[in-house]
Design an enzyme around this catalytic site. Structure first.
Site, PDB file in Angstrom:
ATOM      1  N   GLU A 240       8.952   2.531  11.102  1.00  0.00           N
ATOM      2  CA  GLU A 240       9.996   3.563  10.987  1.00  0.00           C
ATOM      3  C   GLU A 240       9.258   4.890  10.857  1.00  0.00           C
ATOM      4  OE1 GLU A 240      12.926   2.871  11.624  1.00  0.00           O
ATOM      5  OE2 GLU A 240      12.893   0.706  11.353  1.00  0.00           O
TER       6      GLU A 240
ATOM      7  N   GLU B 229       8.051  17.416  14.537  1.00  0.00           N
ATOM      8  CA  GLU B 229       8.589  17.200  13.191  1.00  0.00           C
ATOM      9  C   GLU B 229       7.833  18.081  12.202  1.00  0.00           C
ATOM     10  OE1 GLU B 229       7.718  13.517  10.975  1.00  0.00           O
ATOM     11  OE2 GLU B 229       9.839  13.471  10.443  1.00  0.00           O
TER      12      GLU B 229
ATOM     13  N   LYS C 248       0.877  -1.182   0.000  1.00  0.00           N
ATOM     14  CA  LYS C 248       0.000   0.000   0.000  1.00  0.00           C
ATOM     15  C   LYS C 248       0.909   1.226   0.000  1.00  0.00           C
ATOM     16  CE  LYS C 248      -1.755   3.036   1.816  1.00  0.00           C
ATOM     17  NZ  LYS C 248      -1.450   4.411   1.348  1.00  0.00           N
TER      18      LYS C 248
ATOM     19  N   CYS D  56      13.448  11.794   6.367  1.00  0.00           N
ATOM     20  CA  CYS D  56      13.197  11.471   7.782  1.00  0.00           C
ATOM     21  C   CYS D  56      14.431  11.744   8.622  1.00  0.00           C
ATOM     22  CB  CYS D  56      12.782  10.016   7.921  1.00  0.00           C
ATOM     23  SG  CYS D  56      13.966   8.867   7.210  1.00  0.00           S
TER      24      CYS D  56
HETATM   25  P1  NAD Z   1       2.045   9.312   6.595  1.00  0.00           P
HETATM   26  O1  NAD Z   1       2.156   8.739   7.957  1.00  0.00           O
HETATM   27  O2  NAD Z   1       1.021  10.333   6.341  1.00  0.00           O
HETATM   28  O3  NAD Z   1       1.744   8.121   5.546  1.00  0.00           O
HETATM   29  C1  NAD Z   1       2.594   6.987   5.423  1.00  0.00           C
HETATM   30  C2  NAD Z   1       1.789   5.849   4.827  1.00  0.00           C
HETATM   31  O4  NAD Z   1       0.811   5.418   5.789  1.00  0.00           O
HETATM   32  C3  NAD Z   1       0.995   6.218   3.582  1.00  0.00           C
HETATM   33  O5  NAD Z   1       0.970   5.111   2.708  1.00  0.00           O
HETATM   34  C4  NAD Z   1      -0.385   6.511   4.142  1.00  0.00           C
HETATM   35  O6  NAD Z   1      -1.416   6.376   3.183  1.00  0.00           O
HETATM   36  C5  NAD Z   1      -0.491   5.473   5.239  1.00  0.00           C
HETATM   37  N1  NAD Z   1      -1.382   5.798   6.354  1.00  0.00           N
HETATM   38  C6  NAD Z   1      -1.727   7.009   6.831  1.00  0.00           C
HETATM   39  N2  NAD Z   1      -2.516   6.876   7.921  1.00  0.00           N
HETATM   40  C7  NAD Z   1      -2.653   5.544   8.141  1.00  0.00           C
HETATM   41  C8  NAD Z   1      -3.345   4.759   9.113  1.00  0.00           C
HETATM   42  N3  NAD Z   1      -4.078   5.337  10.087  1.00  0.00           N
HETATM   43  N4  NAD Z   1      -3.250   3.407   9.053  1.00  0.00           N
HETATM   44  C9  NAD Z   1      -2.512   2.818   8.082  1.00  0.00           C
HETATM   45  N5  NAD Z   1      -1.846   3.503   7.108  1.00  0.00           N
HETATM   46  C10 NAD Z   1      -1.912   4.862   7.149  1.00  0.00           C
HETATM   47  O7  NAD Z   1       3.491   9.835   6.187  1.00  0.00           O
HETATM   48  P2  NAD Z   1       3.971  10.517   4.816  1.00  0.00           P
HETATM   49  O8  NAD Z   1       3.482  11.924   4.759  1.00  0.00           O
HETATM   50  O9  NAD Z   1       3.696   9.623   3.669  1.00  0.00           O
HETATM   51  O10 NAD Z   1       5.555  10.527   5.020  1.00  0.00           O
HETATM   52  C11 NAD Z   1       6.208  11.440   5.854  1.00  0.00           C
HETATM   53  C12 NAD Z   1       6.523  10.830   7.204  1.00  0.00           C
HETATM   54  O11 NAD Z   1       7.279   9.627   7.021  1.00  0.00           O
HETATM   55  C13 NAD Z   1       7.397  11.713   8.066  1.00  0.00           C
HETATM   56  O12 NAD Z   1       6.930  11.663   9.397  1.00  0.00           O
HETATM   57  C14 NAD Z   1       8.777  11.074   7.972  1.00  0.00           C
HETATM   58  O13 NAD Z   1       9.631  11.304   9.068  1.00  0.00           O
HETATM   59  C15 NAD Z   1       8.417   9.634   7.874  1.00  0.00           C
HETATM   60  N6  NAD Z   1       9.490   8.855   7.287  1.00  0.00           N
HETATM   61  C16 NAD Z   1      10.228   8.063   8.121  1.00  0.00           C
HETATM   62  C17 NAD Z   1      11.287   7.334   7.624  1.00  0.00           C
HETATM   63  C18 NAD Z   1      12.099   6.460   8.515  1.00  0.00           C
HETATM   64  O14 NAD Z   1      12.787   5.584   8.014  1.00  0.00           O
HETATM   65  N7  NAD Z   1      12.059   6.654   9.831  1.00  0.00           N
HETATM   66  C19 NAD Z   1      11.591   7.399   6.254  1.00  0.00           C
HETATM   67  C20 NAD Z   1      10.811   8.213   5.432  1.00  0.00           C
HETATM   68  C21 NAD Z   1       9.758   8.937   5.948  1.00  0.00           C
END
Ligand code: NAD
Length: 477
Positions: free
Chosen positions: A246, A377, A173, A280
């Site tokens: 992560e 963040e 997904k 991130c």
């Molecule tokens: P997000 O949490 O909005 O979405 C991530 C994924 O989760 C997407 O596919 C989204 O559709 C899905 N999602 C959202 N809510 C959900 C729920 N309630 N249940 C299940 N799935 C859900 O994050 P984003 O905007 O796509 O990415 C940015 C974030 O990702 C930042 O916080 C960044 O720090 C983090 N990030 C972390 C790492 C790491 O390795 N630690 C790497 C890259 C990005």
């Protein structure tokens, strides 16, 4: 315009509701990259059912076969690298150099995991009665992979690669911000010879992600994204299945009084404004020793002002747009919050002209430990300066948030660097390097609210164990 579909049971299909969403180029909002299915729980339900069949087939495949498929997928990606770079710039808003880096890295990841397929072993143990006691590692079955948009090839490859190497089927997904690149990764795996039911691609947003996490037939969920969504995933998975998360960061760089300030400024700028601040592990705070604070702030602010912002396809552009409208809103909100909290906006922090989400990178001074811009963040090009009188204070400030993903120190003094590494509450520690960037052969994961503390991603002993369940077998002859 690309017309994207889900892959469910080996067939490319629309969402069962027929609803779609569109993705626009963030550097040129009139340019529609594609239209994709807005999947809901009913689509996920079907995807998981077929993936269970795929897991039975793929789990029975020999390690050689699993490795060959990942190798062939890597070659497919390499053969199309030029096109993929263009698509990545257009869909996510990276610069060409940033996109080229990601496109070159993903096939290497797949090769790394291909080799892991051959290394799945068990242990044998002493037995009280002269019999045999051994452990057996087998695939968990169906793995759910929920991913963000900021590395739409690389991060999924770090989840799908080891999951498939271990013999699992995957329900993928991806983020709705980068659906096209997600489809390309799936196409590579199919072209590499993966049985079509061993991978499902389900486009959509939080609702589809939540359905993947909640489905009891999904034995393991690997998630990368925000801490807020990660917590929801963890709660849905519960104790009898497994989750690897992560999540976010608020990564500091400490600059000591002995630092070479040119070098420090370069390290900070790369970490803070690479990927338009949307990494991130990107740098969001500088903790500068009193003796160098003013000079360093001046250098960083001047360099931030000189940053060339524009469409990542154009020559000379150093920073692309923000990836989406919600990213732009968050950036502008936090600039306002920082000013309201009393931090000093030294430069940038506004939208730039153009038909995209272009912004001038923001540099703040005077961050206090309890301000929201210090603790939360932002995930955009907003950098804040804090002052410290010595290493003790710098460590306390660096550790002073709920996150613990990456932390850096710039110093010529090895003793101080090692002390910082020991006292840092952070999963990655960088000495004289940007907080962003990591090697694929090294375990990756944060501390505190940045990651689950059970399995590490990317490499290291716990990486493959996440995708394998273990049984202990006792035999008396
Ligand atoms: P997000 O949490 O909005 O979405 C991530 C994924 O989760 C997407 O596919 C989204 O559709 C899905 N999602 C959202 N809510 C959900 C729920 N309630 N249940 C299940 N799935 C859900 O994050 P984003 O905007 O796509 O990415 C940015 C974030 O990702 C930042 O916080 C960044 O720090 C983090 N990030 C972390 C790492 C790491 O390795 N630690 C790497 C890259 C990005």
């Amino acid at each position: 315009m690309h017309e994207g579909l889900n892959l469910i049971g080996g067939e490319w299909v629309p969402a069962s509701s027929g609803v779609t969403f569109r993705r626009h180029n963030p550097a040129d909002l009139g340019d529609v990259v594609g239209e994709f299915p807005e999947s809901l729980a009913a689509d996920v339900e079907k995807a998981v059912a077929h993936a269970e069949e795929g897991a039975a087939e793929w789990g029975a495949a020999a390690a050689e076969k699993r490795a060959d498929v990942l190798e062939a997928a890597a070659r497919w990606l390499e053969d199309r690298a030029g096109d993929l770079v263009g698509e990545l710039v257009r869909e996510e808003g990276k610069t060409r150099a940033e996109a080229a880096m990601e496109v070159s890295r993903t096939p290497r990841n797949l090769r790394f995991y291909a080799a892991e397929a051959h290394r799945i072993t068990g242990d044998s143990h002493p037995s009280a009665d002269g019999g045999l006691v051994y452990t057996r590692r087998e695939p968990v079955g169906v793995v759910g992979a929920i991913t963000p948009w900021n590395f739409p090839l690389n991060i999924p490859s770090r989840k799908i690669g080891p999951a498939l190497a271990a013999g699992n089927a995957v329900v993928f997904k991806p983020s709705p911000v980068t659906p096209l690149l997600a489809q390309r990764l799936v196409e590579a795996l199919l072209a590499g010879g993966l049985p079509p039911k061993a991978i499902a691609l389900v486009h959509g947003g939080a609702e589809a992600g939540a359905a993947v996490a909640a489905d009891e037939r999904v034995g393991a969920v690997t998630f990368t994204g925000s801490t807020r969504a990660g917590r929801a995933v963890h709660a849905a998975v519960g104790p009898s299945r497994r989750a690897q998360l992560e999540m976010g960061g608020k990564n500091p760089v400490v600059v000591m009084d002995d630092a070479d300030l040119d070098r420090a400024a370069q390290i900070i700028l790369k970490g803070a404004f690479g990927l338009s601040g949307q990494a991130c592990t990107g740098t969001s705070r500088v903790i500068a020793h009193d003796a160098v604070h003013d000079e360093l702030l001046d250098r960083v602010a001047r360099a931030a002002e000189a940053r060339v912002v524009g469409n990542g396809l154009d020559d000379g552009v150093q920073m692309g747009p923000l990836a989406a409208d919600f990213q732009l809103e968050k950036f502008l909100d936090y600039v306002r919050i920082g000013e309201e909290e009393g931090a000093e906006l030294v430069t940038g922090g506004r939208r730039l002209p153009g038909d995209g989400y272009f912004v001038a990178p923001a540099v703040f001074a005077g961050l206090a430990p309890d301000m929201r811009i210090t603790r939360e963040e932002i995930f955009g090009p907003v950098l804040g300066f804090q002052r410290a009188s010595g290493l003790d204070e710098a460590v306390a400030l660096a550790n002073g948030t709920d996150y613990g993903l990456s932390a850096g120190i710039v110093t010529r003094d090895l003793d101080r660097a090692l002390e910082f590494a020991r006292r840092s509450e952070s999963g990655l520690v960088k000495v004289n390097q940007p907080t962003s960037g990591m090697a694929m052969t090294v375990p990756f994961g944060g501390l505190k609210d940045s990651s689950t503390q059970t399995f590490k991603e990317q490499a290291g002993p716990s990486m493959m164990l996440f995708y394998l369940r273990e049984k202990s077998v006792y035999i008396t002859p």
